[in-house]
Design a protein around this motif. Sequence first.
Motif, PDB file in Angstrom:
ATOM      1  N   LYS A  48       0.860  -1.178   0.000  1.00 23.53           N
ATOM      2  CA  LYS A  48       0.000   0.000   0.000  1.00 23.53           C
ATOM      3  C   LYS A  48       0.898   1.230   0.000  1.00 23.53           C
ATOM      4  O   LYS A  48       1.788   1.358   0.860  1.00 23.53           O
ATOM      5  CB  LYS A  48      -0.890  -0.020   1.251  1.00 23.53           C
ATOM      6  N   CYS A  79       2.631  -5.550   3.081  1.00 29.62           N
ATOM      7  CA  CYS A  79       1.703  -6.446   3.780  1.00 29.62           C
ATOM      8  C   CYS A  79       1.981  -7.888   3.362  1.00 29.62           C
ATOM      9  O   CYS A  79       2.168  -8.179   2.175  1.00 29.62           O
ATOM     10  CB  CYS A  79       0.267  -6.100   3.413  1.00 29.62           C
ATOM     11  N   ASP A  81       0.746 -11.531   2.630  1.00 29.19           N
ATOM     12  CA  ASP A  81      -0.493 -12.207   2.229  1.00 29.19           C
ATOM     13  C   ASP A  81      -0.510 -13.566   2.914  1.00 29.19           C
ATOM     14  O   ASP A  81       0.351 -14.418   2.662  1.00 29.19           O
ATOM     15  CB  ASP A  81      -0.522 -12.352   0.708  1.00 29.19           C
ATOM     16  N   ASP A  83      -3.020 -15.790   2.889  1.00 25.78           N
ATOM     17  CA  ASP A  83      -3.955 -16.768   2.309  1.00 25.78           C
ATOM     18  C   ASP A  83      -3.173 -17.737   1.403  1.00 25.78           C
ATOM     19  O   ASP A  83      -3.128 -17.580   0.179  1.00 25.78           O
ATOM     20  CB  ASP A  83      -5.036 -16.018   1.515  1.00 25.78           C
ATOM     21  N   ARG A  86      -4.987 -19.587  -1.661  1.00 23.39           N
ATOM     22  CA  ARG A  86      -5.241 -18.761  -2.846  1.00 23.39           C
ATOM     23  C   ARG A  86      -3.924 -18.419  -3.561  1.00 23.39           C
ATOM     24  O   ARG A  86      -3.828 -18.433  -4.778  1.00 23.39           O
ATOM     25  CB  ARG A  86      -5.973 -17.475  -2.430  1.00 23.39           C
ATOM     26  N   ALA A 161      -3.982  -2.068   9.697  1.00 25.83           N
ATOM     27  CA  ALA A 161      -4.962  -2.822   8.902  1.00 25.83           C
ATOM     28  C   ALA A 161      -6.330  -2.150   8.984  1.00 25.83           C
ATOM     29  O   ALA A 161      -7.039  -2.025   7.977  1.00 25.83           O
ATOM     30  CB  ALA A 161      -5.026  -4.264   9.410  1.00 25.83           C
ATOM     31  N   ARG A 162      -6.674  -1.689  10.189  1.00 20.93           N
ATOM     32  CA  ARG A 162      -7.990  -1.044  10.361  1.00 20.93           C
ATOM     33  C   ARG A 162      -8.040   0.283   9.583  1.00 20.93           C
ATOM     34  O   ARG A 162      -8.958   0.522   8.803  1.00 20.93           O
ATOM     35  CB  ARG A 162      -8.241  -0.792  11.864  1.00 20.93           C
ATOM     36  N   GLY A 165      -8.175  -0.195   5.951  1.00 23.05           N
ATOM     37  CA  GLY A 165      -9.325  -1.001   5.497  1.00 23.05           C
ATOM     38  C   GLY A 165      -8.892  -2.255   4.757  1.00 23.05           C
ATOM     39  O   GLY A 165      -9.508  -2.632   3.750  1.00 23.05           O
ATOM     40  N   LEU A 166      -7.859  -2.915   5.262  1.00 27.96           N
ATOM     41  CA  LEU A 166      -7.323  -4.085   4.550  1.00 27.96           C
ATOM     42  C   LEU A 166      -8.169  -5.326   4.828  1.00 27.96           C
ATOM     43  O   LEU A 166      -8.679  -5.496   5.943  1.00 27.96           O
ATOM     44  CB  LEU A 166      -5.881  -4.355   4.997  1.00 27.96           C
ATOM     45  N   PRO A 167      -8.278  -6.226   3.848  1.00 26.08           N
ATOM     46  CA  PRO A 167      -8.935  -7.510   4.113  1.00 26.08           C
ATOM     47  C   PRO A 167      -8.089  -8.328   5.090  1.00 26.08           C
ATOM     48  O   PRO A 167      -6.875  -8.111   5.202  1.00 26.08           O
ATOM     49  CB  PRO A 167      -8.991  -8.177   2.736  1.00 26.08           C
ATOM     50  N   GLY A 168      -8.735  -9.275   5.794  1.00 21.67           N
ATOM     51  CA  GLY A 168      -8.085 -10.000   6.892  1.00 21.67           C
ATOM     52  C   GLY A 168      -6.824 -10.749   6.504  1.00 21.67           C
ATOM     53  O   GLY A 168      -5.953 -10.955   7.338  1.00 21.67           O
ATOM     54  N   HIS A 169      -6.723 -11.176   5.223  1.00 21.03           N
ATOM     55  CA  HIS A 169      -5.551 -11.970   4.858  1.00 21.03           C
ATOM     56  C   HIS A 169      -4.309 -11.116   4.597  1.00 21.03           C
ATOM     57  O   HIS A 169      -3.222 -11.654   4.433  1.00 21.03           O
ATOM     58  CB  HIS A 169      -5.849 -12.865   3.646  1.00 21.03           C
TER      59      HIS A 169
END
Length: 199
Positions: A48, A79, A81, A83, A86, A161-162, A165-169
Motif C-alpha cells: 500500500k 503487507c 499475504d 492466504d 489462494r 490494517a484497520r 481497510g485491509l482484508p483480513g488476509h
Amino acid sequence: MELRQAIAQRYAAKHFDGRPIPEEKVLELLEQIRWAPSGLNIQPWRVKVVSAEALKRELSVATYDEPQIMSCSHLLVFCADTDFRRLSERLMTRMEAEGVPPEVRAIVGSIAADMGNMPSEAWAAYAVANTYLPAFLAQLVAKDLGFDSCMMSHFKSDEYARILGLPGHLVPAILCPLGYADDVPLPKWRYSVQELLIP
Ligand SMILES: Cc1cc2nc3c(=O)[nH]c(=O)nc-3n(C[C@H](O)[C@H](O)[C@H](O)COP(=O)(O)O)c2cc1C
C-alpha cells in the motif's frame, strides 16, 4: 550508482525534509522491487502506497509518532499475504500462463502441496519474512534513485490494517517511508566477519 555504493550509503533515515518524490521515481522503485525473490516465487506480499497527509497523520499515531511517517514523501506499507491456498492456486495458474516448463511446475506444485500442511501461523510467519526482501530492496533502490528510506517494524499492525481497510488476509508487516533525508546519519558499525562466522 554501484551496488556497493548503495549498500554503503543506505541508512535508516530518521527524518525527511518533506519534499515530494516525483511519482515516476516512485513507480520506477516499485518496478524494481517487484523483482525481489520469494520462496517458491510465490510473492506473498502486497504494498500500500500512502502519500495523503490525512492518512499519514492517522498512521503516524499507530507508529508511536515516529517522525519518519509525517515527514516522508511516500510511505510503503508492505503487507504479508497470509492466504496460502489462494496464493498457491494463483502461482500454479500464473506459472502456466508465463510458460514455465511443466517439469518445473511439477516440482513447485509438490513443494507447495507440502507447504500446504504447515500450520497457518507458520505460513503467516514465512510470508512476513518474505516481505522483508522487497522492503530491503526498496532501501537500496531508493538510494540508487537519489532518495532515502527507513525500514520500520515498530508500529501497530492491527491499527494499520484497520485504518487502511485491509482484508483480513493482508497483514501489515514492515514499513518503508521514502523521502529526502534531512537528518545526520548515525555512525555505522557492524560486527566483524569473524564475529559473523560460526567457527
Ligand atoms: C526489520 C527492521 C526493523 C526496523 N524498525 C525500525 C523502526 O521501527 N524505527 C526506526 O527508526 N528504525 C527501524 N529500523 C532501522 C534500524 O534501527 C537500523 O537499520 C539499524 O540501526 C542499522 O542502522 P542503518 O540502517 O542506518 O545502517 C529497522 C530496521 C530493520 C531492518
